[in-house]
Design a protein around this motif. Structure first.
Motif, PDB file in Angstrom:
ATOM      1  N   SER A  69       0.827  -1.208   0.000  1.00  0.00           N
ATOM      2  CA  SER A  69       0.000   0.000   0.000  1.00  0.00           C
ATOM      3  C   SER A  69       0.859   1.255   0.000  1.00  0.00           C
ATOM      4  O   SER A  69       0.547   2.236  -0.681  1.00  0.00           O
ATOM      5  N   GLN A  70       1.971   1.229   0.729  1.00  0.00           N
ATOM      6  CA  GLN A  70       2.849   2.396   0.755  1.00  0.00           C
ATOM      7  C   GLN A  70       3.515   2.603  -0.611  1.00  0.00           C
ATOM      8  O   GLN A  70       3.665   3.745  -1.072  1.00  0.00           O
ATOM      9  N   ASN A  72       2.240   1.785  -3.416  1.00  0.00           N
ATOM     10  CA  ASN A  72       1.192   2.300  -4.295  1.00  0.00           C
ATOM     11  C   ASN A  72       1.018   3.800  -4.110  1.00  0.00           C
ATOM     12  O   ASN A  72       0.905   4.557  -5.077  1.00  0.00           O
ATOM     13  N   GLN A  73       1.008   4.249  -2.859  1.00  0.00           N
ATOM     14  CA  GLN A  73       0.890   5.689  -2.594  1.00  0.00           C
ATOM     15  C   GLN A  73       2.104   6.446  -3.128  1.00  0.00           C
ATOM     16  O   GLN A  73       1.967   7.542  -3.699  1.00  0.00           O
ATOM     17  N   GLU A  76       1.780   6.875  -6.868  1.00  0.00           N
ATOM     18  CA  GLU A  76       0.856   7.951  -7.224  1.00  0.00           C
ATOM     19  C   GLU A  76       1.480   9.325  -6.982  1.00  0.00           C
ATOM     20  O   GLU A  76       1.288  10.254  -7.781  1.00  0.00           O
TER      21      GLU A  76
END
Length: 814
Positions: A69-70, A72-73, A76
Motif C-alpha cells: 500500500s505504501q 502504491n501511494q 501515485e
C-alpha cells in the motif's frame, strides 16, 4: 399505496441524510473555486527546489519501504510530481518565447569594428534579457529533469511491486495439512492475544457509546432502517422495477435485460445501504477511536463487493422469474446453483472482515497466513463445488431423458477455467503456497464481478439502443419523423451506438483488470483511474492522451461532414451557375475534395498531438516500402493530379486508349472510369493517360467526319454515281452544310473504281448513327438506279475424279 410507502420511506430517509453532505460538498467546491481564482502565480525559483526535495524524499522512502500500500501511494505521488513538473515546464515555455521576441527586437550586439554604437540602456537591457533567458532555460531543463526522474522512479516502483508480488507468491509458508498452519488456533502468541483483546475492547466501547441514553434511540432507528432496507426495501424496489419493465418498456429483449440489471442494482443498493446504516448506528459519535472507524469503513467498502456478488448471482440465475432469465440456463441448473451467490458473498465478507481485523490489530505473520489460507480454502472449495454440481445436475437431466440447454462455447470455457483455478488453489494450499492460493481466489472473484457486470451491461446497452432507434416504438418513430431519415439509417445508428458503448465497457473492464484486484480498488478509485487515464496519466512516455484522441475523432467526423456539404454545394448549386463545362466542374470538385481530405487528416493528427519530428525514423523505415510496394499507387495518384490540373482529358470526352474507346465518366485519385458503348465500364490507371498515346476525339469540341469507301465496277458512269452519293449526303439531316459533302476518286484497281464520300456532323458521337443511315440510303438509291457495287473476284480450281475403267483404258486424265 402501503407497498409504495414502505418502498420509498428508506429512500427518502437516505436523501435526508445525504443532503447535508451534498451541501457541504458544494460549499467546499465553491470555496475551492474561489481559492483557485485567488491563487498567486507560481514562482519557479521557489517551486523547483521544493519539487527536487520531494523527489529526493520519495527516492529515500522507496528504498526503505516494502509495504504494498505504501509503494502504491508513493507511485501515485511520483506520477503527480511528474505531472506538476510537466505543467510548470509548459508554463515557462511562453515566457521563453516572449524573451526571444524581445531579444529579436533589440538584435545582436554590434561588432567593435562595425562603427555602430548603441546606447548603454540598450546594452543593459540586452544583458538583462539574456540573463533572464539563460535562467529560464535552466529552469525548464530542471523541470524536465524532475519530470523524467519522477517517471523513472514510478517505473522503478512498478518493477519493485512486481518483484515483491513474485516473491510473495513464491513464498512457501507450509502446507495446510501440516501443524504449522493450524498452530494459531491451538496456541496463540501472547503479543497477538494482547492486540486482539485491546481491539475487541475498543469495539465493545464503541458499542457501549452507541447505547448510551442520549444515543440509544438513534442507534435503534438506524438498525431498524437497515433491516427495512435489506428486507422490504429490496423486495418492493425489485417488484416496482419489474412492474416498470412489464408496463412501461416496449416489448422486446430490453425488458429482460432491464429486469436483470434491476435485480443486480437493487441487491447492491440494499446491501450497501444496510452496511452504511449499521455503520452510522455505531460509529456516528466523535469519541469512536480512529482504528475502529477505519475498520468499519473497510467493512462498508467491502459491502460493495458482497452486494455485487449477491446481486449478479441473483440476476444471472433469476430463479423467481425463469422465463425472464437472460442467459440460457435450465431451471434445474439454476435451482441447484441458487445457494452459491449468497454463500460466496458471505464467505468473502467473513474472511475479508478477518483480514481487515488482522490489519487493524497488526497480528503476527502466522496468524495472517492462517486467515489467508482459510479464505483461499473455502473460496476454492466453493468454486469447485459450483462446477461439480452443475455437471451432476446436467448428467441427471440426461439420465432422466430431459435434454439440458445447449451451452455456448464461452460458457464451457468459463466453467473449465473456474475448475482449473479452483484445483490450482487447492493444490497451492496443499504444497504450501498460501499467498498464491489467496491471490488466485480473489482474482477469481474479481474477474467474476467484472465479467458478470460486463455481461449484463452490454446486453442492456445493446437492447436499449435497438429499442431506442426501432421504428416499432414511439421513440424510433419520433426520431424518424423529426429527422426525416430512412429506417436503415436508424438501424445503423443503433448498431454504431451499441458498438461504441460496448467498446467503452470493454475498456473499463480492461483498465479494472490491469489496475486493480479484489479488495485493492474500490469502484470510486477505478472511476478516478479512468478519469486520470482519460487525461493521459500513465501514458506520458507514449505522448498519448485519450481525450485528445476523442477530440481528433470528432474533428475528423465534423471535417468530413463539412467537406461533403461544401462539395455538394459546389457540385449542385454554385458551379452549375458558372460558364464552366461539365468536365471542368467535375475536375474542380474532385481536386477540392482531395485537398480537403489531406488537410482534414493533417488537422486530425495535429489535434491528436502527433509530433512529426518523432516520426522521422518511421518515414525513413517506410521509404523503402514506399519506393517498391507503393510506387504504382503514388504514380497513379500524381498522374491523377496532373489530369485534373492540365486537363488533357476531362469528364465527358470520347477517348481511345489501348484499343478501348468510350466516354470518360469519372477521374478518381487512382484510376479513371471509361464507359463503353455497351454501357460497361473499364477502369484505366491514371498513369496510362500520361505515359501512352491517347486519342481525344472531342477535345476542343471537334466536329465528326463521316467517310464511306465504296468500290464500283469499271463500266459505271462515275459522274452519275457522284451525283447520287452527294444527293444522299445532302438529304441527311445530320450532315452539315458547311463544309459541304464531297466525293473523291481514291483509287483505280483491277477490282473497280474506289470512291470516298465525306461529310461532317456536329459531334463525334453522331458518326456511327449517321454512317449507318447513310449506308442504308446509298444502297437503296443505287439499287433503284440499277448500279451495283463491285464484287470481289475469286478463282476456284476444281479437280474432278476419273472413273477407274477409263483410267485402265489409257484415257488421259482431265
Amino acid at each position: 399505496m402501503s407497498k409504495l410507502r414502505s418502498l420509498f420511506t428508506p429512500l427518502l430517509l437516505l436523501l435526508v441524510l445525504l443532503s447535508p453532505a451534498l451541501s457541504f460538498a458544494d460549499d467546499n467546491t465553491a470555496a475551492a473555486a474561489q481559492q483557485e481564482d485567488a491563487a498567486p502565480k507560481v514562482n519557479p525559483s521557489v517551486e523547483l527546489p521544493k519539487m527536487q526535495k520531494i523527489l529526493d524524499k520519495l527516492k529515500g522512502q522507496v528504498s526503505g519501504d516494502t509495504n504494498e500500500s505504501q509503494l502504491n501511494q508513493l507511485n501515485e505521488m511520483a506520477l503527480e510530481l511528474s505531472g506538476n513538473a510537466e505543467t510548470l515546464s509548459q508554463a515557462l515555455i511562453p515566457q521563453g518565447q516572449q524573451l526571444d521576441a524581445q531579444l529579436a527586437v533589440l538584435g545582436p550586439a554590434p561588432k567593435p569594428d562595425s562603427g555602430v554604437k548603441e546606447t548603454p540602456e540598450v546594452t543593459r537591457k540586452r544583458a538583462s534579457l539574456e540573463s533572464q533567458k539563460s535562467k529560464l532555460d535552466d529552469q525548464i531543463k530542471q523541470a524536465d529533469g524532475i519530470k523524467n526522474g519522477a517517471l523513472v522512479l514510478s517505473s522503478q516502483i512498478v518493477n519493485l511491486r512486481r518483484d515483491q508480488l513474485k516473491s510473495q507468491l513464491a513464498l512457501n509458508s507450509g502446507s495446510i495439512l501440516g501443524p504449522r498452519f493450524w498452530a494459531p488456533m491451538v496456541s496463540r502468541q501472547d503479543l497477538d492475544g494482547e492486540k486482539i483483546s485491546d481491539f475487541i475492547a475498543e469495539l465493545q466501547d464503541t458499542a457501549a457509546l452507541s447505547w448510551e441514553p442520549g444515543w440509544r434511540f438513534g442507534t435503534i432507528a438506524w438498525l431498524i432502517a437497515a433491516m427495512l432496507v435489506m428486507t422490504l426495501g429490496r423486495r418492493y424496489s425489485e417488484e416496482f422495477l419489474a412492474w416498470v419493465s412489464i408496463n412501461k418498456l416496449p416489448e422486446g429483449r430490453l425488458r429482460r435485460s432491464f429486469l436483470a440489471a434491476a435485480i443486480a442494482l437493487t441487491t447492491l443498493a440494499a446491501v450497501v445501504l444496510t452496511f452504511n446504516f449499521i455503520s452510522l448506528a455505531f460509529t456516528r459519535r466523535d469519541e469512536v477511536s480512529t482504528d475502529v472507524q477505519d475498520f468499519v469503513e473497510r467493512l462498508v467498502q467491502l459491502s460493495v463487493y458482497c452486494g455485487l456478488i449477491a446481486g449478479l448471482g441473483r440476476a444471472f440465475l433469476s430463479t423467481r422469474r425463469p422465463s425472464w432469465r437472460l442467459p440460457s440456463i435450465s431451471n434445474e441448473v439454476a435451482q441447484a446453483l441458487k445457494p452459491f451467490p449468497p454463500i460466496t458473498a458471505a464467505l468473502v465478507f467473513i474472511f475479508q472482515t478477518a483480514e481487515s481485523f488482522n490489519y487493524s490489530v497488526g497480528t503476527s505473520l502466522n496468524t495472517t497466513i492462517f486467515a489467508n489460507g482459510l479464505t483461499a480454502l473455502l473460496i476454492g472449495s466453493t468454486g469447485l463445488a459450483i462446477s461439480m454440481r452443475t455437471n451432476r445436475v446436467r448428467r441427471r437431466m440426461v439420465q432422466e431423458g430431459n435434454a439440458p440447454e445447449a451451452r455456448p462455447t464461452i460458457v464451457g470455457l468459463v466453467q473449465l477455467a473456474l475448475t482449473i483455478t479452483a484445483l490450482a488453489i487447492l493444490i497451492s494450499l496443499i504444497i504450501g503456497y498460501v499467498t498464491l492460493a489467496r491471490f488466485l481466489s480473489y482474482e477469481v472473484i474479481w474477474c467474476g464481478i467484472l465479467f458478470g457486470s460486463f455481461y449484463f451491461l452490454s446486453h442492456l446497452v445493446n437492447d436499449g439502443c435497438e429499442s431506442l432507434f426501432s421504428t416499432n416504438n414511439a421513440t424510433g418513430k419520433r426520431l424518424q419523423t423529426s429527422l426525416n431519415i430512412d429506417e436503415r439509417h436508424l438501424q445503423q445508428a443503433a448498431t454504431l451506438l451499441g458498438a461504441i458503448c460496448k467498446t467503452v465497457l470493454i475498456g473499463f473492464v480492461a483498465l479494472a483488470l490491469l489496475n486493480g484486484t479484489f479488495a485493492s480498488s474500490t469502484p470510486i478509485e477505478l472511476i478516478q483511474k479512468v478519469i486520470e487515464f482519460w487525461g493521459g496519466k500513465g501514458l506520458e512516455s507514449l505522448n498519448i492522451v485519450p481525450a485528445h484522441m476523442v477530440n481528433a475523432i470528432l474533428c475528423l467526423v465534423v471535417g468530413i461532414y463539412v467537406l461533403r456539404s461544401v462539395r455538394r454545394w459546389l457540385d449542385k448549386d454554385f458551379l452549375p451557375k458558372t460558364t464552366m463545362d461539365v468536365g471542368m466542374r467535375v475536375s474542380l470538385v474532385t481536386l477540392f475534395s482531395n485537398i480537403g481530405y489531406v488537410l482534414i487528416i493533417l488537422l486530425t493528427l495535429s489535434i491528436m498531438g502527433l509530433q512529426w519530428n518523432k516520426l522521422a525514423w518511421i518515414v525513413s523505415a517506410l521509404s523503402v516500402g514506399i519506393g517498391f510496394g507503393l510506387q504504382e499507387i503514388v504514380k497513379n495518384f500524381i498522374s491523377g493530379l496532373i489530369l485534373l490540373t492540365e486537363r488533357p482529358v476531362k469528364v465527358g470526352d470520347l477517348v481511345t486508349i489501348s484499343g478501348i474507346e468510350g466516354d470518360i465518366r469519372r477521374i478518381n485519385v487512382r484510376a479513371t472510369e471509361i464507359q463503353l458503348s455497351d454501357k460497361s465500364t473499364v477502369i484505366v490507371p491514371n498513369s496510362q493517360f500520361i505515359s501512352q498515346n491517347v486519342r481525344n476525339a472531342t477535345m476542343g469540341n471537334a466536329q465528326g467526319v463521316v467517310t464511306i469507301l465504296l468500290t464500283f465496277p469499271l463500266d459505271i458512269d462515275p459522274v452519275r454515281v457522284r451525283e447520287i452519293l452527294l444527293e444522299v449526303y445532302e438529304e441527311n439531316e445530320r450532315i452539315l452544310d458547311t463544309p459541304e459533302p464531297s466525293v473523291s476518286f481514291k483509287d483505280l484497281t483491277s477490282a473497280g473504281i474506289v470512291l470516298s464520300v465525306t461529310g461532317n456532323v456536329a459531334g463525334q458521337r453522331q458518326i456511327s448513327s449517321a454512317k449507318s443511315d447513310l449506308l442504308f440510303d446509298i444502297l437503296t438509291r443505287l439499287r433503284k438506279e440499277g448500279i451495283m457495287l463491285s464484287t470481289p473476284q475469286t478463282m476456284i480450281i476444281e479437280r474432278r475424279a476419273v472413273p477407274a475403267a477409263a483410267h485402265d483404258e489409257g484415257e488421259p486424265l482431265p
